[in-house]
Design an enzyme around this catalytic site. Structure first.
Site, short mmCIF file in Angstrom:
data_model
loop_
_atom_site.label_atom_id
_atom_site.label_comp_id
_atom_site.label_asym_id
_atom_site.label_seq_id
_atom_site.Cartn_x
_atom_site.Cartn_y
_atom_site.Cartn_z
N SER A 1 42.06 46.33 42.40
CA SER A 1 40.72 46.92 42.30
C SER A 1 40.83 48.17 41.44
O SER A 1 41.91 48.74 41.30
CB SER A 1 40.24 47.30 43.70
N TYR B 1 41.66 51.18 52.25
CA TYR B 1 41.38 50.07 51.31
C TYR B 1 41.93 50.43 49.92
O TYR B 1 42.64 49.63 49.31
CB TYR B 1 39.88 49.78 51.23
N1 LIG Z 1 33.38 42.95 45.20
C1 LIG Z 1 33.93 44.04 44.71
O1 LIG Z 1 33.22 45.01 44.37
C2 LIG Z 1 35.42 44.10 44.51
C3 LIG Z 1 35.93 45.10 43.65
C4 LIG Z 1 37.30 45.17 43.47
C5 LIG Z 1 38.15 44.27 44.09
N2 LIG Z 1 37.63 43.31 44.92
C6 LIG Z 1 38.58 42.39 45.57
O2 LIG Z 1 38.24 41.08 45.21
C7 LIG Z 1 38.75 40.17 46.19
C8 LIG Z 1 37.69 39.15 46.52
O3 LIG Z 1 36.59 39.78 47.15
P1 LIG Z 1 35.07 39.45 46.80
O4 LIG Z 1 34.48 40.65 46.16
O5 LIG Z 1 34.96 38.16 46.12
O6 LIG Z 1 34.45 39.42 48.29
P2 LIG Z 1 34.04 38.20 49.24
O7 LIG Z 1 32.95 37.40 48.61
O8 LIG Z 1 33.79 38.82 50.57
O9 LIG Z 1 35.36 37.30 49.28
C9 LIG Z 1 36.47 37.66 50.04
C10 LIG Z 1 37.31 36.42 50.26
O10 LIG Z 1 38.48 36.79 51.02
C11 LIG Z 1 38.62 35.90 52.10
N3 LIG Z 1 39.23 36.56 53.25
C12 LIG Z 1 38.89 37.75 53.81
N4 LIG Z 1 39.64 37.98 54.89
C13 LIG Z 1 40.46 36.91 55.04
C14 LIG Z 1 41.46 36.55 55.98
N5 LIG Z 1 41.77 37.32 57.04
N6 LIG Z 1 42.10 35.37 55.82
C15 LIG Z 1 41.80 34.57 54.79
N7 LIG Z 1 40.87 34.85 53.85
C16 LIG Z 1 40.21 36.01 53.98
C17 LIG Z 1 37.19 35.44 52.44
O11 LIG Z 1 37.24 34.16 53.01
P3 LIG Z 1 36.84 33.82 54.54
O12 LIG Z 1 35.84 34.84 54.98
O13 LIG Z 1 36.31 32.44 54.47
O14 LIG Z 1 38.14 33.90 55.24
C18 LIG Z 1 36.56 35.36 51.05
O15 LIG Z 1 36.76 34.11 50.47
C19 LIG Z 1 39.17 41.05 47.37
O16 LIG Z 1 40.58 41.19 47.37
C20 LIG Z 1 38.51 42.38 47.09
O17 LIG Z 1 39.22 43.45 47.66
C21 LIG Z 1 36.28 43.21 45.13
#
Ligand SMILES: NC(=O)c1ccc[n+]([C@@H]2O[C@H](COP(=O)([O-])OP(=O)(O)OC[C@H]3O[C@@H](n4cnc5c(N)ncnc54)[C@H](OP(=O)(O)O)[C@@H]3O)[C@@H](O)[C@H]2O)c1
Length: 249
Positions: free
Chosen positions: A132, A145
């Site tokens: 991130s 985080y």
């Molecule tokens: N959105 C942002 O602004 C942003 C910015 C920088 C980095 N990121 C990073 O991008 C990545 C993806 O996030 P996203 O933004 O796409 O959010 P999201 O839509 O909430 O997706 C998160 C994914 O992680 C999975 N997950 C969470 N906890 C888990 C667990 N205990 N076991 C297995 N799977 C788990 C969820 O699947 P289930 O709930 O089905 O398990 C979901 O598919 C993350 O690492 C996040 O930190 C996001």
């Protein structure tokens, strides 16, 4: 060729799955929400005629991480995308310790285990670890985080360098997005302070970087600029700016 993606049920991981299917890759998709995985599996198979296996797992539980590696290894993936993760936003003294520990297991420990086991077992390919922009900033109200993403970023950079010396057939890349419109904010129980890019746009940049073997991909010009300038801003000022932004969430 198989690509394995964690956190494929929504957001960035789901969009990456669709883009890799367009590239005619077979997919191994993981997450906890089985109904979403099944829906995505059926849709991708019907639209892109690739194989899609779903491998549900809770990555905050170590035994499930080891089991997942075992199951995935049988397909000999050449691409591994450690994308699953979530955030906790609150003052450190107020946030739930249990939720934070579960976050550290998911964001750091499971990614560490999967990176090590796949870096050992794969003969060639790429591992993309999702960090991130928070990796570059100490972030009050999101301290653990942001620190977890610093771990992911520095860990991936260092291992990628090592791999050039000891196993050049494997690359360990990282993706460092700023705000992206996904389920992330809802899971963290906040509204984003800054406008986000779409998950599709983020995934496109991630896949482009992955296919090119780009060491670090930062989606969006403003985030690249931010990454450049934070190096020159005194930490005390950075802390004040990021605290203000977190207060707006
Ligand atoms: N959105 C942002 O602004 C942003 C910015 C920088 C980095 N990121 C990073 O991008 C990545 C993806 O996030 P996203 O933004 O796409 O959010 P999201 O839509 O909430 O997706 C998160 C994914 O992680 C999975 N997950 C969470 N906890 C888990 C667990 N205990 N076991 C297995 N799977 C788990 C969820 O699947 P289930 O709930 O089905 O398990 C979901 O598919 C993350 O690492 C996040 O930190 C996001």
């Amino acid at each position: 060729m198989y690509a394995f993606i964690t956190g494929a049920t929504s957001g960035i991981g789901k969009e990456i799955a669709y883009l890799l299917a367009q590239e005619k890759m077979d997919l191994l998709l993981s997450g906890r929400r089985v109904a979403q995985l099944e829906e995505i599996q059926a849709d991708i198979q019907q639209r892109f005629f690739v194989k899609v296996q779903i491998l549900p797992a809770d990555l905050s539980v170590r035994s499930e991480v080891y089991e997942l590696h075992k199951l995935v290894s049988a397909f000999q993936p050449e691409i591994v995308i450690n994308n699953a993760g979530f955030g906790v936003v609150d003052h450190f003294i107020d946030s739930s310790l249990d939720t934070e520990l579960s976050m550290l297991e998911t964001n750091i420990v499971s990614l560490h285990i999967l990176t090590k086991l796949f870096a050992r077992s794969m003969t060639k390919g790429k591992i993309l670890n999702v960090a991130s922009m928070a990796a570059f900033l100490p972030t009050p109200k999101m301290a653990s985080y942001a620190a977890s993403k610093s771990y992911v970023y520095h860990f991936s950079e260092a291992i990628n360098y090592e791999m050039k010396k000891v196993k050049p057939s494997i690359q360990v890349l990282s993706l460092c997005p700023g705000p992206v419109d996904t389920g992330f904010a809802q899971v963290a129980g906040v509204h984003m302070a800054l406008p986000g890019i779409s998950a599709k746009k983020c995934a496109k940049i991630a896949v482009k970087g992955l296919l090119k073997g780009k060491r670090v991909s930062i989606p969006g010009f403003s985030m690249k600029l931010t990454r450049f300038f934070v190096r020159f801003i005194p930490t005390r000022l950075l802390l004040a700016i990021s605290y203000r932004l977190q207060q707006k969430k």
